[in-house]
Write a protein that holds these residues in place. Sequence first.
Motif, PDB file in Angstrom:
ATOM      1  N   TYR A   1       0.833  -1.207   0.000  1.00 32.59           N
ATOM      2  CA  TYR A   1       0.000   0.000   0.000  1.00 32.59           C
ATOM      3  C   TYR A   1       0.867   1.256   0.000  1.00 32.59           C
ATOM      4  O   TYR A   1       0.566   2.241  -0.687  1.00 32.59           O
ATOM      5  CB  TYR A   1      -0.919  -0.020   1.221  1.00 32.59           C
ATOM      6  N   SER A   2       1.964   1.209   0.740  1.00 33.89           N
ATOM      7  CA  SER A   2       2.841   2.369   0.846  1.00 33.89           C
ATOM      8  C   SER A   2       3.647   2.606  -0.420  1.00 33.89           C
ATOM      9  O   SER A   2       3.951   3.751  -0.762  1.00 33.89           O
ATOM     10  CB  SER A   2       3.792   2.190   2.037  1.00 33.89           C
TER      11      SER A   2
ATOM     12  N   ASN B   1      -4.176   4.431  -4.817  1.00 33.69           N
ATOM     13  CA  ASN B   1      -3.418   3.476  -4.003  1.00 33.69           C
ATOM     14  C   ASN B   1      -4.323   2.392  -3.427  1.00 33.69           C
ATOM     15  O   ASN B   1      -3.918   1.232  -3.285  1.00 33.69           O
ATOM     16  CB  ASN B   1      -2.717   4.211  -2.844  1.00 33.69           C
ATOM     17  N   GLU B   2      -5.552   2.781  -3.105  1.00 29.53           N
ATOM     18  CA  GLU B   2      -6.485   1.832  -2.505  1.00 29.53           C
ATOM     19  C   GLU B   2      -6.791   0.667  -3.445  1.00 29.53           C
ATOM     20  O   GLU B   2      -7.034  -0.457  -2.991  1.00 29.53           O
ATOM     21  CB  GLU B   2      -7.784   2.528  -2.100  1.00 29.53           C
ATOM     22  N   SER B   3      -6.775   0.930  -4.751  1.00 29.24           N
ATOM     23  CA  SER B   3      -7.069  -0.149  -5.706  1.00 29.24           C
ATOM     24  C   SER B   3      -6.007  -1.240  -5.619  1.00 29.24           C
ATOM     25  O   SER B   3      -6.323  -2.438  -5.701  1.00 29.24           O
ATOM     26  CB  SER B   3      -7.146   0.401  -7.134  1.00 29.24           C
ATOM     27  N   TYR B   4      -4.742  -0.829  -5.438  1.00 31.27           N
ATOM     28  CA  TYR B   4      -3.671  -1.820  -5.296  1.00 31.27           C
ATOM     29  C   TYR B   4      -3.721  -2.494  -3.926  1.00 31.27           C
ATOM     30  O   TYR B   4      -3.363  -3.667  -3.789  1.00 31.27           O
ATOM     31  CB  TYR B   4      -2.304  -1.168  -5.518  1.00 31.27           C
ATOM     32  N   LEU B   5      -4.177  -1.763  -2.914  1.00 35.36           N
ATOM     33  CA  LEU B   5      -4.349  -2.364  -1.594  1.00 35.36           C
ATOM     34  C   LEU B   5      -5.403  -3.464  -1.644  1.00 35.36           C
ATOM     35  O   LEU B   5      -5.184  -4.581  -1.132  1.00 35.36           O
ATOM     36  CB  LEU B   5      -4.763  -1.291  -0.586  1.00 35.36           C
ATOM     37  N   PHE B   6      -6.543  -3.187  -2.282  1.00 37.99           N
ATOM     38  CA  PHE B   6      -7.608  -4.184  -2.383  1.00 37.99           C
ATOM     39  C   PHE B   6      -7.169  -5.364  -3.249  1.00 37.99           C
ATOM     40  O   PHE B   6      -7.536  -6.514  -2.974  1.00 37.99           O
ATOM     41  CB  PHE B   6      -8.883  -3.552  -2.941  1.00 37.99           C
TER      42      PHE B   6
ATOM     43  N   PRO C   1       5.508   3.911   9.110  1.00 34.99           N
ATOM     44  CA  PRO C   1       4.681   3.345   8.032  1.00 34.99           C
ATOM     45  C   PRO C   1       4.096   4.433   7.133  1.00 34.99           C
ATOM     46  O   PRO C   1       3.549   5.426   7.611  1.00 34.99           O
ATOM     47  CB  PRO C   1       3.571   2.607   8.800  1.00 34.99           C
ATOM     48  N   GLY C   2       4.251   4.239   5.826  1.00 30.60           N
ATOM     49  CA  GLY C   2       3.674   5.162   4.856  1.00 30.60           C
ATOM     50  C   GLY C   2       4.462   6.427   4.630  1.00 30.60           C
ATOM     51  O   GLY C   2       4.032   7.284   3.851  1.00 30.60           O
ATOM     52  N   ASN C   3       5.624   6.578   5.271  1.00 29.96           N
ATOM     53  CA  ASN C   3       6.390   7.825   5.166  1.00 29.96           C
ATOM     54  C   ASN C   3       7.610   7.727   4.253  1.00 29.96           C
ATOM     55  O   ASN C   3       8.492   8.572   4.313  1.00 29.96           O
ATOM     56  CB  ASN C   3       6.833   8.285   6.557  1.00 29.96           C
ATOM     57  N   SER C   4       7.666   6.703   3.428  1.00 28.97           N
ATOM     58  CA  SER C   4       8.798   6.561   2.506  1.00 28.97           C
ATOM     59  C   SER C   4       8.792   7.672   1.464  1.00 28.97           C
ATOM     60  O   SER C   4       7.733   8.064   0.955  1.00 28.97           O
ATOM     61  CB  SER C   4       8.731   5.200   1.799  1.00 28.97           C
ATOM     62  N   GLU C   5       9.967   8.182   1.164  1.00 31.65           N
ATOM     63  CA  GLU C   5      10.123   9.159   0.088  1.00 31.65           C
ATOM     64  C   GLU C   5      10.681   8.491  -1.171  1.00 31.65           C
ATOM     65  O   GLU C   5      10.349   8.871  -2.292  1.00 31.65           O
ATOM     66  CB  GLU C   5      11.044  10.297   0.528  1.00 31.65           C
ATOM     67  N   ALA C   6      11.523   7.470  -0.962  1.00 31.35           N
ATOM     68  CA  ALA C   6      12.164   6.795  -2.101  1.00 31.35           C
ATOM     69  C   ALA C   6      11.152   6.033  -2.954  1.00 31.35           C
ATOM     70  O   ALA C   6      11.420   5.755  -4.121  1.00 31.35           O
ATOM     71  CB  ALA C   6      13.240   5.833  -1.591  1.00 31.35           C
TER      72      ALA C   6
END
Length: 416
Positions: free
Chosen positions: A45-46, A59-64, A287-292
């Motif tokens: 998700y991230s 992003n939610e579509s890939y999460l589901f 969690p969810g804070n990646s920049e790369a």
Amino acid sequence: MASLINIKELFTPNISNNLVSKTKGDRVIWGIVVILTLVSLLVVYSSTGSLAYKYSKSNESYLFKQFAFIIIGLLVIYFAHRVNYTIYARVAKILFLISIPLMFYTTFFGEEINKGSRWIKLPVINMTLQTSDMAKLALFMYLSLQLSRKQNVIKDFKKGFLPIITPVIIICALIAPANLSTALLVGATSFMLMFIGRANTKHMLLSIAIALIPVIFLFTLAVTNYDKAANKAKELPAIFDAGRVKTWVSRIQTFVYSSKNDETEKTYQINQAKIAIANGGWLGRGPGNSEARNFLPHSYSDFIYAIIIEEYGFFGAAFMVFIYLLFLYRCIRLYRKCPFAFGAFLALALSFTLVIQAMANMGVAVNAFPNTGVTLPLVSMGGSSFLFTCLSIGIILSVARNVEQLEPAPAAPSAP
């Protein structure tokens, strides 16, 4: 058959209770599966932001989508572990023989991506299947069967070693043109299994020496065709235009000669992975804070470990290594407890290939190995590889369930 699931029992009001009561096998391995799939949901998700932007999706579509793969994968594990593993011995040769023409078809008529034909498109469901995943599974089933049957003549070259090494050569030779790294991982797993299966050491060393000839040739070609003074690769002779030889040589040159100051297209991926790792530090960015993830290609598959390090830090990275090693330990423990050779070899072979693949993926992310293009088992974004991983774990749990049933029940405590 008593070994198969009673389908009627599943479709009752107490379906969840039935599923739980029928879930057997190593509880630690089940726990590892749950942990890795939860990690997968969080990190996929991230890391799919750039992919969502590229294809104008959310992003939610890939999460589901990942959640759906996980649900299907867990069902695959459940149904595979409910099947008596001896059935896999009966179908091992058939699957192996089917995988050979399937690999030939993939080589010549498969979906070509990055000059390598690794996939075939399945009709109706419009999903691509990486046939090497099926070939690996079929090989390890057949190899485990052969090792269990040839123990009395295992030291003899003609009667013992030749029937074992031949299928390994066939499958590795068919996988190598499109995916050399996978062929090398399959070969390494096979030799480890043969060593544990008491194959003749001299025969194994001779086979390894022969197998290393093309690998040494590639390294030699990479080194001799690189201009150190100009810090760039030379043009390879036209004879090497066929296939993926140039890609393999380029990856070796990038791995051996690139430095942290190089800013080229070939070093872009690993440089972005290094930035992600450096940003992670000890505790990570959260969690969810990646920049790369916005700059690192394939951050949701091949380089997902770099995103894990950036978001969860050194401790998160170490935890992932620990989880895979714990999985290997439980499978080795299962190998030692299994009274039947086929089940013992099968559990060990499938655990070896999954853990070696995991270590290769993590090693590439931290620039310990050249780029291999293999995914992180149960964590990278779902696909055919994810489902075959689940099937492999289901088979391991099938062996564990059988061992569990054969173990004597604990004695009741005596009355005071």
